[in-house]
Design an enzyme around this catalytic site. Structure first.
Site, PDB file in Angstrom:
ATOM      1  N   GLU A  29      -6.137  -6.573   3.656  1.00 45.31           N
ATOM      2  CA  GLU A  29      -6.194  -7.790   2.821  1.00 45.31           C
ATOM      3  C   GLU A  29      -7.326  -7.653   1.800  1.00 45.31           C
ATOM      4  O   GLU A  29      -7.954  -8.651   1.418  1.00 45.31           O
ATOM      5  CB  GLU A  29      -6.413  -9.037   3.676  1.00 45.31           C
ATOM      6  N   GLY A  74       2.913  -2.985   8.212  1.00 51.07           N
ATOM      7  CA  GLY A  74       3.054  -3.678   9.496  1.00 51.07           C
ATOM      8  C   GLY A  74       4.484  -4.149   9.702  1.00 51.07           C
ATOM      9  O   GLY A  74       5.136  -4.599   8.765  1.00 51.07           O
ATOM     10  N   GLY A  84     -24.535  -2.035  30.570  1.00 55.09           N
ATOM     11  CA  GLY A  84     -23.414  -1.213  31.045  1.00 55.09           C
ATOM     12  C   GLY A  84     -22.155  -2.027  31.264  1.00 55.09           C
ATOM     13  O   GLY A  84     -21.051  -1.580  30.947  1.00 55.09           O
ATOM     14  N   THR A 127       0.818  -1.223   0.000  1.00 52.02           N
ATOM     15  CA  THR A 127       0.000   0.000   0.000  1.00 52.02           C
ATOM     16  C   THR A 127       0.848   1.268   0.000  1.00 52.02           C
ATOM     17  O   THR A 127       1.885   1.339   0.654  1.00 52.02           O
ATOM     18  CB  THR A 127      -0.899  -0.009   1.259  1.00 52.02           C
ATOM     19  N   ARG A 150     -27.364 -12.937  33.921  1.00 53.13           N
ATOM     20  CA  ARG A 150     -27.915 -11.645  34.304  1.00 53.13           C
ATOM     21  C   ARG A 150     -29.432 -11.714  34.399  1.00 53.13           C
ATOM     22  O   ARG A 150     -30.093 -12.223  33.490  1.00 53.13           O
ATOM     23  CB  ARG A 150     -27.513 -10.609  33.247  1.00 53.13           C
ATOM     24  N   THR A 184     -11.078  -3.919   6.095  1.00 55.56           N
ATOM     25  CA  THR A 184     -10.368  -3.094   5.109  1.00 55.56           C
ATOM     26  C   THR A 184      -9.095  -3.747   4.590  1.00 55.56           C
ATOM     27  O   THR A 184      -8.845  -3.772   3.388  1.00 55.56           O
ATOM     28  CB  THR A 184     -10.039  -1.716   5.735  1.00 55.56           C
ATOM     29  N   SER A 236      -6.468   0.130  -2.476  1.00 54.40           N
ATOM     30  CA  SER A 236      -7.182  -0.930  -3.202  1.00 54.40           C
ATOM     31  C   SER A 236      -6.673  -1.063  -4.633  1.00 54.40           C
ATOM     32  O   SER A 236      -6.543  -2.176  -5.146  1.00 54.40           O
ATOM     33  CB  SER A 236      -8.689  -0.636  -3.241  1.00 54.40           C
TER      34      SER A 236
HETATM   35  C1  LIG Z   1      -3.819  -1.257  10.542  1.00 56.62           C
HETATM   36  C2  LIG Z   1      -3.495  -1.423   9.104  1.00 56.62           C
HETATM   37  C3  LIG Z   1      -2.522  -2.335   8.733  1.00 56.62           C
HETATM   38  C4  LIG Z   1      -2.159  -2.456   7.387  1.00 56.62           C
HETATM   39  N1  LIG Z   1      -1.123  -3.273   7.055  1.00 56.62           N
HETATM   40  C5  LIG Z   1      -0.654  -3.243   5.782  1.00 56.62           C
HETATM   41  C6  LIG Z   1       0.561  -3.918   5.435  1.00 56.62           C
HETATM   42  O1  LIG Z   1       1.209  -4.544   6.281  1.00 56.62           O
HETATM   43  N2  LIG Z   1       0.987  -3.846   4.158  1.00 56.62           N
HETATM   44  C7  LIG Z   1       0.297  -3.168   3.193  1.00 56.62           C
HETATM   45  O2  LIG Z   1       0.732  -3.144   2.055  1.00 56.62           O
HETATM   46  N3  LIG Z   1      -0.860  -2.509   3.489  1.00 56.62           N
HETATM   47  C8  LIG Z   1      -1.330  -2.520   4.753  1.00 56.62           C
HETATM   48  N4  LIG Z   1      -2.484  -1.835   5.077  1.00 56.62           N
HETATM   49  C9  LIG Z   1      -3.195  -1.112   4.031  1.00 56.62           C
HETATM   50  C10 LIG Z   1      -4.503  -1.760   3.636  1.00 56.62           C
HETATM   51  O3  LIG Z   1      -4.257  -2.939   2.943  1.00 56.62           O
HETATM   52  C11 LIG Z   1      -5.301  -0.742   2.834  1.00 56.62           C
HETATM   53  O4  LIG Z   1      -5.718   0.257   3.746  1.00 56.62           O
HETATM   54  C12 LIG Z   1      -6.465  -1.361   2.126  1.00 56.62           C
HETATM   55  O5  LIG Z   1      -6.022  -2.158   1.065  1.00 56.62           O
HETATM   56  C13 LIG Z   1      -7.456  -0.328   1.593  1.00 56.62           C
HETATM   57  O6  LIG Z   1      -6.845   0.648   0.862  1.00 56.62           O
HETATM   58  P1  LIG Z   1      -7.070   2.192   1.195  1.00 56.62           P
HETATM   59  O7  LIG Z   1      -6.835   2.393   2.636  1.00 56.62           O
HETATM   60  O8  LIG Z   1      -6.259   2.970   0.248  1.00 56.62           O
HETATM   61  O9  LIG Z   1      -8.601   2.432   0.928  1.00 56.62           O
HETATM   62  P2  LIG Z   1      -9.256   2.936  -0.427  1.00 56.62           P
HETATM   63  O10 LIG Z   1      -8.949   2.008  -1.519  1.00 56.62           O
HETATM   64  O11 LIG Z   1      -8.948   4.367  -0.630  1.00 56.62           O
HETATM   65  O12 LIG Z   1     -10.789   2.802  -0.027  1.00 56.62           O
HETATM   66  C14 LIG Z   1     -11.498   3.822   0.673  1.00 56.62           C
HETATM   67  C15 LIG Z   1     -12.998   3.618   0.482  1.00 56.62           C
HETATM   68  O13 LIG Z   1     -13.305   3.685  -0.903  1.00 56.62           O
HETATM   69  C16 LIG Z   1     -14.054   2.572  -1.309  1.00 56.62           C
HETATM   70  N5  LIG Z   1     -13.631   2.127  -2.633  1.00 56.62           N
HETATM   71  C17 LIG Z   1     -12.378   2.041  -3.150  1.00 56.62           C
HETATM   72  N6  LIG Z   1     -12.404   1.545  -4.378  1.00 56.62           N
HETATM   73  C18 LIG Z   1     -13.694   1.268  -4.662  1.00 56.62           C
HETATM   74  C19 LIG Z   1     -14.374   0.701  -5.775  1.00 56.62           C
HETATM   75  N7  LIG Z   1     -13.728   0.263  -6.848  1.00 56.62           N
HETATM   76  N8  LIG Z   1     -15.710   0.551  -5.706  1.00 56.62           N
HETATM   77  C20 LIG Z   1     -16.396   0.951  -4.624  1.00 56.62           C
HETATM   78  N9  LIG Z   1     -15.806   1.480  -3.534  1.00 56.62           N
HETATM   79  C21 LIG Z   1     -14.482   1.644  -3.549  1.00 56.62           C
HETATM   80  C22 LIG Z   1     -13.724   1.465  -0.289  1.00 56.62           C
HETATM   81  O14 LIG Z   1     -14.821   0.589  -0.140  1.00 56.62           O
HETATM   82  C23 LIG Z   1     -13.461   2.250   0.982  1.00 56.62           C
HETATM   83  O15 LIG Z   1     -14.655   2.401   1.701  1.00 56.62           O
HETATM   84  C24 LIG Z   1      -2.862  -1.716   6.408  1.00 56.62           C
HETATM   85  C25 LIG Z   1      -3.868  -0.834   6.788  1.00 56.62           C
HETATM   86  C26 LIG Z   1      -4.167  -0.650   8.114  1.00 56.62           C
HETATM   87  C27 LIG Z   1      -5.177   0.386   8.496  1.00 56.62           C
END
Ligand SMILES: Cc1cc2nc3c(=O)[nH]c(=O)nc-3n(C[C@H](O)[C@H](O)[C@H](O)COP(=O)(O)OP(=O)(O)OC[C@H]3O[C@@H](n4cnc5c(N)ncnc54)[C@H](O)[C@@H]3O)c2cc1C
Length: 691
Positions: A474, A224, A451, A185, A364, A472, A191
């Site tokens: 994977e 991570g 509560g 990412t 309860r 979100t 995504s």
């Molecule tokens: C705690 C944590 C640990 C992570 N660990 C890793 C890691 O170790 N390595 C790594 O590479 N990544 C890691 N990530 C990243 C994670 O894989 C991404 O956050 C995830 O793939 C989503 O991408 P984004 O955050 O850019 O969301 P976005 O793609 O920007 O999505 C944001 C919103 O837009 C919507 N959206 C996006 N595209 C579409 C579409 N085509 N159609 C409809 N809706 C859409 C989604 O549903 C979502 O609600 C981590 C993230 C977090 C928060």
């Protein structure tokens, strides 16, 4: 006609209040006082006939049937932490301490308990998922930290690399000497992995790749293990080769590269590597997520993970796959193990929440008929409605994710093409469906415990916060469900071209025909219990809905494509497509549940599971009764009967809820919350707050 509002006076306010109290008490006591003083269930208007028919369930037998073959390794993990209370995560812990504790927990599992997760990733994936699941039940951060090290970092090296990479890195990764990250990412692209901007340019003079972050938007984000512990990363970047044209380079698409981040001895950042901390998060604070920037970082050509594409010494690109898209699909296809793991871990978290909420609800007591003891809150129909279908779904997910683990393991050994398609679709769909369901249910469980559910010691807060991101990472759930819908449409097309269908999709062949003929007006009126509890009726109903959604989606997409183009048409039908994907996943879940019930060798265990399965099926049908009514698949009298049967089954399941929850076989220190304990709960709770 609008009613004239009266000015409130103290007198008529008192009247209103007393009328309201009367109403509430009527609601609680809808039938006349029973003859027997303690017959509180009749007093509550529950199902008296159901009580006499309470099933006998042997927890031990049920548990044995559910366990599968990996219980031993899970017990080893639970016992390890039980014996090491200093390694159990305390309720109040700062981010940095949590990260260190999480590292020590993982280190202890590997170095002291002798667990070798990477070995299992390769030899017995089911065992690996069981390890992550058990570790996640101890602390979700630990489960995720293990996932980063073994499924993401280790998995990318093993699955995207070749023998030379395995020879060099396997042992170091498994023993934790090479802690690593999975750096896909970026700040501007999550995504949309194909939109990544990080580049790896081949330098034929030095035989190296040069890794660069060309803009702030290309900084690797959320990685991570990066902020504190990681020494390596598999970095996803566009592979650039020198070319003779005006651009000077050609883009071969996204590939993965092993990039050392920190010195193995001093742990200092290596030249050209800049690492920052992503900071305190909503949850999972035991995992150190960081951001990475690369400035002309040179790595040997050998560090390209070259299973699907390679570069020779003289800079020539070779691949068995002809296009960038095919290589990309093959690369991501190798990473589905993470989704399988999240689906089964999410189910395990749902089990923990169920166990806490249901045990508490049995214990309860609030209110009761006049002059009689208070009743257990699980005797309220509303509480049963909140928790019993959820318990049924938990069982359904358990069997569905176990099946997914099984076919994933088969796929890893046989590489059968049909299994690859099945695992890909099912892992995306189940991961999305189960994690969304669990995320919502965690709030329901908290609320169901009133509560006390809000006390941190009872775990709902941490479970909810830690689990939330499962929706979100994977693969974002909305994006994953679209993959399922796209697969279904592909299969739909193939069906009419006479091609073969993947195993999980096979039902479409028959149910499509059912759909194309109108619903049967006679069966639409059948409302007998035997019919409603017939797996054939239930499965037909699920599959009918999926087929209908699939057929109508295909028609709509074709129509809109003419004016909006493919992308626009897809977007116009997006919600429809998401419902289609969920509907398909529900059909698969139910089919697996029915199959597992039928296979159960012990009669009383089978009867209990059948009850739970019926509740799962009828509750789902009832949840979507509007769809069934709209097309007259279900007549009004039948809809009513389904509703009544769902309430009845919820009550029946409530009667065996304790046994069903005990069969999860979770150790006390995992559901350690005082309210989760069956006996002496309040005593423990008051002790906890210092009385
Ligand atoms: C705690 C944590 C640990 C992570 N660990 C890793 C890691 O170790 N390595 C790594 O590479 N990544 C890691 N990530 C990243 C994670 O894989 C991404 O956050 C995830 O793939 C989503 O991408 P984004 O955050 O850019 O969301 P976005 O793609 O920007 O999505 C944001 C919103 O837009 C919507 N959206 C996006 N595209 C579409 C579409 N085509 N159609 C409809 N809706 C859409 C989604 O549903 C979502 O609600 C981590 C993230 C977090 C928060």
């Amino acid at each position: 006609m609008e009613q004239k509002k009266q000015k409130p006076t103290a007198e008529n306010e008192t009247l209103v209040v007393s009328r309201r109290i009367q109403r509430v008490s009527l609601h609680l006591s809808p039938v006349p006082r029973p003859l027997h003083e303690h017959d509180t269930q009749e007093q509550l208007g529950l199902f008296p006939c159901a009580r006499s028919a309470k099933l006998e369930v042997e927890t031990e037998k049920l548990s044995l049937y559910m366990r599968g073959k990996y219980r031993e390794i899970q017990e080893k993990i639970y016992e390890y932490f039980h014996a090491r209370p200093e390694l159990q995560t305390p309720l109040e812990i700062l981010k940095d301490e949590h990260r260190e504790l999480c590292w020590r927990q993982m280190y202890g599992l590997i170095k002291e308990a002798g667990i070798r997760p990477l070995k299992y990733v390769v030899e017995d994936p089911g065992k690996y998922f069981a390890i992550v699941e058990a570790a996640g039940a101890v602390d979700i951060s630990l489960g995720i930290k293990l996932g980063v090290q073994y499924s993401l970092w280790g998995g990318s090296v093993i699955n995207l690399g070749t023998k030379k990479h395995k020879d060099k890195y396997f042992e170091g990764i498994d023993s934790l000497d090479y802690p690593g990250c999975f750096a896909m990412t970026e700040l501007h692209h999550g995504s949309n992995v194909q939109g990544l901007q990080t580049v790896a340019t081949f330098d034929p003079i030095t035989d190296e790749f040069i890794i660069n972050t060309p803009s702030d938007g290309a900084i690797k984000w959320w990685i991570g293990n990066a902020a504190v512990h990681g020494k390596f990363a598999s970095v996803f970047a566009k592979l650039m080769l020198p070319a003779q044209d005006a651009k000077g380079v050609s883009d071969m698409g996204v590939h993965a590269f092993i990039v050392p981040l920190r010195d193995l001895k001093t742990h200092l950042e290596l030249p050209g590597i800049e690492i920052h901390d992503c900071g305190h998060k909503v949850g999972l604070n035991g995992v150190d997520n960081g951001a990475l920037r690369f400035t002309s970082v040179r790595i040997p050509r050998d560090n390209l993970l070259n299973r699907f594409g390679d570069v020779s010494r003289d800079g020539k690109y070779t691949s068995s796959l002809p296009t960038i898209n095919k290589r990309f699909a093959a690369t991501l296809g190798e990473l589905v193990g993470g989704r399988v793991s999240l689906a089964s871990s999410s189910t395990s978290i749902l089990k923990v929440a169920n166990a806490i909420a249901i045990r508490y609800s049995l214990l309860r007591q609030q209110f009761g008929p006049p002059n009689q003891p208070e009743v257990s809150i699980l005797d309220y129909q509303s509480q049963q409605h909140k928790l019993m279908p959820m318990l049924a779904s938990t069982y359904a997910f358990h069997f569905a994710t176990s099946y997914l683990v099984e076919i994933y393991s088969q796929m890893k050994t046989t590489h059968a093409e049909q299994l690859v398609g099945d695992v890909h679709g099912l892992s995306a769909g189940l991961k999305a469906y189960v994690t969304s369901y669990t995320a919502k249910s965690l709030s329901v469980c908290r609320e169901a415990c009133g509560g006390h559910g809000y006390a941190a010691v009872n775990r709902f807060g941490i479970l909810r916060n830690d689990h939330d991101i499962f929706q979100t990472f994977e693969g974002d759930n909305t994006v994953l469900l679209q993959q399922v819908a796209a697969d279904l449409l592909k299969q739909y097309k193939q069906k009419f071209q006479g091609g073969t269908l993947a195993v999980t999709w096979n039902y479409l062949r028959e149910s499509m025909n059912t759909y194309l003929s109108q619903p049967n007006p006679v069966t639409a009126r059948w409302e007998g219990v035997e019919h409603l509890r017939d797996p054939k009726f239930q499965l037909d109903a699920f599959r009918y809905r999926t087929s209908r959604l699939l057929q109508s989606a295909a028609v709509r997409l074709r129509k809109h494509s003419k004016t909006l183009g493919g992308f626009g048409a897809w977007n116009r039908c997006l919600n429809h497509l998401l419902t289609l994907a969920e509907s398909h996943i529900e059909s698969v879940i139910l089919a697996k549940f029915i199959e597992t019930v039928e296979k159960c060798p012990d009669a009383s265990t089978r009867a209990a599971l059948k009850l739970v399965c019926d509740l799962y099926a009828l509750n789902q049908i009832w949840n979507d009764i509007g769809t069934y009514r709209n097309v007259d698949y279900v007549a009004p009298n039948k809809a009513k009967a389904i509703h009544k049967q769902t309430d009845y089954l919820s009550f029946q399941v409530r009667n065996i809820a304790k046994e069903l929850v005990d069969a999860f076989d979770l150790p006390d220190h995992v559901t350690r919350a005082p309210i989760a304990m069956q006996s002496e709960a309040y005593a423990q709770y008051t002790q906890f707050v210092g009385f």
